[in-house]
Design an enzyme around this catalytic site. Structure first.
Site, PDB file in Angstrom:
ATOM      1  N   ASP A   1       0.885  -1.159   0.000  1.00  0.00           N
ATOM      2  CA  ASP A   1       0.000   0.000   0.000  1.00  0.00           C
ATOM      3  C   ASP A   1       0.929   1.217   0.000  1.00  0.00           C
ATOM      4  OD1 ASP A   1      -3.191   0.615   1.612  1.00  0.00           O
ATOM      5  OD2 ASP A   1      -2.061   1.784   0.144  1.00  0.00           O
TER       6      ASP A   1
HETATM    7  C1  GLC Z   1      -4.163   4.535   0.016  1.00  0.00           C
HETATM    8  C2  GLC Z   1      -5.093   3.353   0.120  1.00  0.00           C
HETATM    9  C3  GLC Z   1      -5.078   2.499  -1.113  1.00  0.00           C
HETATM   10  C4  GLC Z   1      -4.858   3.396  -2.323  1.00  0.00           C
HETATM   11  C5  GLC Z   1      -3.444   3.906  -2.233  1.00  0.00           C
HETATM   12  C6  GLC Z   1      -3.141   4.914  -3.354  1.00  0.00           C
HETATM   13  O1  GLC Z   1      -3.596   4.823   1.243  1.00  0.00           O
HETATM   14  O2  GLC Z   1      -4.973   2.514   1.271  1.00  0.00           O
HETATM   15  O3  GLC Z   1      -6.344   1.830  -1.176  1.00  0.00           O
HETATM   16  O4  GLC Z   1      -5.046   2.665  -3.527  1.00  0.00           O
HETATM   17  O5  GLC Z   1      -3.151   4.496  -0.982  1.00  0.00           O
HETATM   18  O6  GLC Z   1      -3.852   6.091  -3.139  1.00  0.00           O
END
Ligand code: GLC
Length: 643
Positions: A223
């Site tokens: 993430d």
């Molecule tokens: C965020 C989310 C994830 C998202 C990523 C990019 O913190 O947890 O779902 O796709 O970062 O924005």
């Protein structure tokens, strides 16, 4: 394989293991295809802030949230939404959509429940699978997320979700197992720890995912900014650290002998395969659908995802009714916050405009209750003398934070109560991402419509349901208990660092089946404007396949869609098992007076539980009941089968 490891230097292979910028993978200065990733599950995000290194002035269609999609109980719509989103991605040059999420609604306070389908793993997995199939069928890759046990937003980066293996297998991993049947292009690991090991470096759970559910060469993303230790992540088999560069860290670690080229190659070869698949996807892409088709799909999903919870007969509204529409900022466009948020490219219609277009003769007054106070209402007399009052209420939900309460704001509750005093036909429309505590007012109102976050077409969809242009057919994908304290999660052990899943399998209806007194509206609940009769259940089969058939008759004069749920119950289990579990569902359109025969196939696996002693899913011989219901608490038919 177009790209082979031998074509690249060690430095180049290290660069492939993290992003080039916030949204792109590394292209090694043009040596490989430049892959663009983008949020989010219900629409392609517009990144207008230049510091995020990409300007996509996308005209994004804001689709309904995934929870609303799940509430349709119509898996075909998941495929349609995936296809429409693929078109949105193709228009914007996006190769991988960072979606869908399939985490379980464990707590009604989780700020991201709107981005997830359900409290039930089977429903969640089926919808994620069909969404991925639709998206990838048009040449856009999916990134299934957030793997795993990411069921709370509070302290998500440092909290460890602690669960026993059977709970993990039967509840929290099961949705991912089913979803990976669609072979997503990638999976995103989550911020949290699981049983003390950070998910951005959890080799055990990566091996389980790749070895048992998915594919050995499947690419796992972190993430965004979740990685705390680049070297440990690479060693665990996390392939791409987003968003930014970690080359220098890996280079230094290699020079210090802390990581080997072989370990780097393990990840780099999966990344090169992913890049090649994205490049090959370009040739798979056909003509994209016109924008208005995508809006039509968004409205269809929003309509079928609206759940009519209570109705004293005031709905559908009569065409010549005299109504008041009010609410706290009733014209506000409502959606969940965080990375899935979208700025719709067109100003959504307000509810009064949408209703006027659907029923021009209807008299509508609108009062913004934002500055509501008793004095104001006494002066205004609110809904007195109206045929009906619609009170629009919203819940605030966002990523990176859990709700402090299941209740609506005090001003929303007062607005409902004051109108309910003045008009028996007070209709409360709830725009929220998950269960709301309605105990303060639900007995005092005439109707309750749970609209969820319906996206840019939400008000058109709502008007169609309120005016009876379409019968409501949505069903709850999570239990609405009376209060938060009714949920077992409210009693689970939790500290700053540990989130103990001590309730085990007792999540959602798996708990509330034994505690019906705690339930306001059960899993699978949703009223229709039509009435249905169920009859003639028949069960046949033996060995691996069982066929269940039954009949449904629409005894009303109006056309309507009906959702039947199929649950399985072991009569005398010799291990602890939930009372019953959802194993199939079917949504059908029945014309007024029509009778249809429904046929559902179950496999032996549908009767299984995960045996810790055997380390596998097992179906023990024994007697089982198959239950057909309109909801978890409204069982219409039952039959028995001996396995
Ligand atoms: C965020 C989310 C994830 C998202 C990523 C990019 O913190 O947890 O779902 O796709 O970062 O924005």
């Amino acid at each position: 394989m177009k790209y082979s490891l031998s074509d690249f230097t060690l430095d180049e292979k290290m660069k492939l293991l993290s992003g080039k910028d916030f949204w792109h993978l590394h292209d090694l200065d043009g040596k490989v295809y430049s892959v663009l990733c983008m949020d989010g599950p219900h629409g392609v995000r517009r990144i207008s802030e230049p510091e995020w290194e990409i300007e996509t002035g996308a005209n994004s269609v804001a689709f309904p949230s995934l929870c609303v999609l799940g509430q349709t109980f119509n898996e075909e719509l998941a495929g349609e939404m995936g296809e429409a989103l693929a078109d949105e991605c193709i228009d914007e040059g996006v190769d991988i959509l960072l979606a869908p999420g399939c985490n379980i609604h464990r707590s009604p306070l989780c700020g991201r429940n709107f981005e997830y389908f359900s409290e039930d793993p089977y429903l969640s997995g089926v919808f994620a699978r069909e969404y991925i199939k639709g998206l990838q069928s048009k040449g856009v890759g999916a990134c299934l997320k957030h793997y795993c046990l990411n069921n709370s937003e509070m302290g998500r980066v440092w909290t460890s979700s602690e669960a026993d293996e059977r709970t993990m297998r039967e509840i929290y991993l099961e949705a991912f197992r089913i979803a990976t049947e669609a072979d997503p292009l990638s999976v995103m690991s989550s911020y949290n720890l699981v049983n003390g090991v950070r998910m951005s470096e959890n080799k055990t759970l990566y091996n389980l995912l790749r070895g048992e559910f998915w594919r050995e060469d499947g690419v796992i993303f972190s993430d965004w900014a979740a990685v705390q230790d680049e070297v440990a992540s690479v060693k665990a088999g996390l392939d791409i650290k987003m968003p930014h560069q970690s080359y220098e860290v890996l280079r230094r670690a290699y020079d210090e002998g802390k990581i080997t080229e072989k370990e780097i190659d393990e990840c780099a070869k999966r990344v090169l395969l992913l890049i090649e698949k994205c490049e090959n996807n370009l040739a798979k892409r056909g003509k994209t659908s016109p924008k208005h088709e995508r809006y039509k799909a968004a409205e269809k999903i929003a309509r079928e995802g609206i759940v009519l919870l209570k109705n004293n007969g005031v709905l559908p509204l009569k065409g010549d009714a005299d109504i008041l529409i009010t609410g706290i900022k009733p014209d506000l466009y409502v959606s969940g916050g965080g990375s899935s948020n979208l700025t719709p490219d067109y100003t959504p219609k307000t509810l009064d405009v949408a209703i006027s277009e659907a029923a021009p003769e209807l008299l509508i007054e609108k009062a913004d209750g934002s500055q509501w106070s008793t004095t104001y209402y006494r002066a205004y007399e609110g809904g007195c003398g109206k045929d009906a009052v619609i009170v629009l209420v919203n819940a605030e939900e966002t990523e990176d934070g859990d709700k402090g309460s299941m209740r609506l704001s005090r001003e929303s509750e007062l607005l409902i109560l004051e109108n309910a005093k003045r008009c028996n036909n007070t209709i409360v429309v709830v725009r929220a991402g998950c269960a709301v505590d309605m105990s303060a007012w639900e007995k005092k109102v005439g109707a309750i419509v749970y609209a969820g976050f319906g996206g840019a077409m939400g008000n058109e969809a709502l008007a169609a349901i309120l005016m009876g242009i379409e019968s409501p057919s949505g069903r709850l994908t999570a239990t609405f208990a009376h209060t938060y304290e009714d949920y077992p999660v409210s009693r689970a052990y939790r500290t700053h660092a540990v989130n103990s899943y001590s309730e085990g399998l007792s999540v959602g209806y798996r708990y509330f089946d034994e505690h019906p007194e705690c339930v306001l509206f059960p899993f699978g609940h949703g009223l229709s404007y039509a009435d249905f009769e169920y009859s003639n259940i028949q069960i046949s089969g033996k060995g691996e396949i069982y066929t269940v058939s039954f009949e449904i008759k629409n005894t009303s004069g109006i056309d309507a869609k009906e959702v039947s749920q199929v649950y399985v119950r072991e009569i005398n289990p010799h291990v602890i098992r939930p009372y019953k579990e959802l194993k199939a569902f079917k949504k059908l359109l029945l014309r007024g007076g029509e009778c249809v025969k429904v046929k559902i196939q179950l496999t032996k696996r549908d009767f299984a539980y995960y045996s810790l002693s055997e380390g596998a899913w097992v179906t023990k011989p024994g007697e089982f009941e198959i239950l057909i219901g309109r909801s978890a608490h409204d069982i219409k038919l039952a039959g028995r089968v001996t396995i």
